[in-house]
Design a protein around this motif. Structure first.
Motif, PDB file in Angstrom:
ATOM      1  N   THR A  27     118.841 -20.609 100.716  1.00  6.30           N
ATOM      2  CA  THR A  27     120.230 -20.517 101.277  1.00  6.30           C
ATOM      3  C   THR A  27     121.198 -20.986  99.953  1.00  6.30           C
ATOM      4  OG1 THR A  27     119.584 -20.639 103.423  1.00  6.30           O
ATOM      5  CG2 THR A  27     121.594 -20.896 102.705  1.00  6.30           C
ATOM      6  N   ARG A  28     120.974 -22.135  99.551  1.00  5.04           N
ATOM      7  CA  ARG A  28     121.602 -22.965  98.367  1.00  5.04           C
ATOM      8  C   ARG A  28     121.544 -21.979  97.073  1.00  5.04           C
ATOM      9  NH1 ARG A  28     120.151 -29.039  99.308  1.00  5.04           N
ATOM     10  NH2 ARG A  28     121.578 -29.583 100.885  1.00  5.04           N
ATOM     11  N   GLY A  29     120.418 -21.435  96.891  1.00  5.86           N
ATOM     12  CA  GLY A  29     120.183 -20.683  95.574  1.00  5.86           C
ATOM     13  C   GLY A  29     121.154 -19.456  95.580  1.00  5.86           C
ATOM     14  N   LEU A  30     121.109 -18.764  96.990  1.00  2.00           N
ATOM     15  CA  LEU A  30     121.960 -17.659  97.048  1.00  2.00           C
ATOM     16  C   LEU A  30     123.368 -18.053  97.153  1.00  2.00           C
ATOM     17  CD1 LEU A  30     120.092 -15.762  99.938  1.00  2.00           C
ATOM     18  CD2 LEU A  30     120.245 -15.006  97.619  1.00  2.00           C
ATOM     19  N   THR A  31     123.807 -18.986  97.617  1.00  2.00           N
ATOM     20  CA  THR A  31     125.355 -19.515  97.262  1.00  2.00           C
ATOM     21  C   THR A  31     125.742 -19.730  95.912  1.00  2.00           C
ATOM     22  OG1 THR A  31     125.174 -20.166  99.697  1.00  2.00           O
ATOM     23  CG2 THR A  31     126.807 -21.239  98.423  1.00  2.00           C
ATOM     24  N   TYR A  32     124.748 -20.561  95.214  1.00  2.00           N
ATOM     25  CA  TYR A  32     124.942 -20.815  93.800  1.00  2.00           C
ATOM     26  C   TYR A  32     125.180 -19.669  93.079  1.00  2.00           C
ATOM     27  CZ  TYR A  32     123.300 -22.395  89.427  1.00  2.00           C
ATOM     28  OH  TYR A  32     123.320 -22.705  87.816  1.00  2.00           O
ATOM     29  N   LEU A  33     124.334 -18.641  93.262  1.00  2.00           N
ATOM     30  CA  LEU A  33     124.577 -17.331  92.433  1.00  2.00           C
ATOM     31  C   LEU A  33     125.617 -16.514  92.720  1.00  2.00           C
ATOM     32  CD1 LEU A  33     120.576 -16.258  92.518  1.00  2.00           C
ATOM     33  CD2 LEU A  33     121.944 -17.116  90.538  1.00  2.00           C
ATOM     34  N   GLU A  34     125.857 -16.602  94.072  1.00  4.97           N
ATOM     35  CA  GLU A  34     127.161 -15.939  94.581  1.00  4.97           C
ATOM     36  C   GLU A  34     128.391 -16.374  93.857  1.00  4.97           C
ATOM     37  OE1 GLU A  34     128.066 -13.779  98.867  1.00  4.97           O
ATOM     38  OE2 GLU A  34     128.051 -16.111  98.868  1.00  4.97           O
ATOM     39  N   GLU A  35     128.496 -17.726  94.027  1.00  3.36           N
ATOM     40  CA  GLU A  35     129.842 -18.423  93.253  1.00  3.36           C
ATOM     41  C   GLU A  35     129.815 -18.002  91.890  1.00  3.36           C
ATOM     42  OE1 GLU A  35     128.926 -22.403  94.388  1.00  3.36           O
ATOM     43  OE2 GLU A  35     129.835 -22.161  96.445  1.00  3.36           O
ATOM     44  N   ARG A  36     128.819 -18.003  91.023  1.00  4.70           N
ATOM     45  CA  ARG A  36     128.789 -17.741  89.846  1.00  4.70           C
ATOM     46  C   ARG A  36     129.346 -16.280  89.688  1.00  4.70           C
ATOM     47  NH1 ARG A  36     127.040 -22.190  90.786  1.00  4.70           N
ATOM     48  NH2 ARG A  36     126.979 -23.936  89.395  1.00  4.70           N
ATOM     49  N   VAL A  37     128.428 -15.351  90.261  1.00  4.92           N
ATOM     50  CA  VAL A  37     128.760 -13.865  90.339  1.00  4.92           C
ATOM     51  C   VAL A  37     130.306 -13.528  90.338  1.00  4.92           C
ATOM     52  CG1 VAL A  37     128.358 -11.574  91.242  1.00  4.92           C
ATOM     53  CG2 VAL A  37     126.408 -13.008  90.759  1.00  4.92           C
ATOM     54  N   LYS A  38     130.826 -14.288  91.486  1.00  2.00           N
ATOM     55  CA  LYS A  38     132.174 -14.085  91.519  1.00  2.00           C
ATOM     56  C   LYS A  38     133.191 -14.710  90.613  1.00  2.00           C
ATOM     57  CE  LYS A  38     134.090 -15.831  95.195  1.00  2.00           C
ATOM     58  NZ  LYS A  38     134.189 -16.597  96.578  1.00  2.00           N
TER      59      LYS A  38
END
Length: 138
Positions: free
Chosen positions: A40-51
């Motif tokens: 879950t943290r990994g997905l949030t981490y990536l989502e924030e950087r993509v955006k």
């Protein structure tokens, strides 16, 4: 000037993350290492950087598959939905697992995002192989 390689470790075992970080730093002190203890943290981490900051995406993800709540396989399915083809091409995702089940290796082969499945512990030999994927796609 080349930017340093950035590796993201996603594994619920904090001790393993510390050991992996040490192995990576011993292999090449210039590598930037971050670790997270859940998918879950990994997905949030990536989502924030993509955006907000796509140039800060990791070059490599080392992903455990046996994690509570969201498994590594679930992570990959969500990752697939989130990442554009360009972003996914930039990131080399490797499964790093303690699993000895041949079915996991077969399943890893079915995900185009997974470059290869490695069995723990992380070693300099594994990192050398990861390096070849980075050089090949530079």
């Amino acid at each position: 000037m080349n930017k340093p390689v950035k590796i993201l470790i996603i594994d619920d075992d904090e001790i393993n993350n510390l050991i992996c970080t040490k192995v990576i730093k011993d292999y090449n002190p210039a590598i930037i290492v971050e670790s997270l203890t859940s998918s879950t943290r990994g997905l949030t981490y990536l989502e924030e950087r993509v955006k907000d900051n796509p140039e800060d995406l990791p070059d490599v993800i080392l992903l455990d598959i046996n994690m509570p709540t969201i498994s590594g396989w679930d992570f990959i399915r969500e990752y697939r939905k989130m990442m554009t083809a360009v972003e996914a091409e930039k990131i080399k995702l490797f499964v790093l697992t303690s699993s000895q089940y041949y079915q996991d290796a077969e399943l890893a082969d079915q995900y185009r995002e997974v470059q290869k499945l490695f069995t723990k512990p992380l070693t300099s030999e594994i990192l050398e192989e990861v390096d070849t994927y980075l050089v090949k796609n530079a």
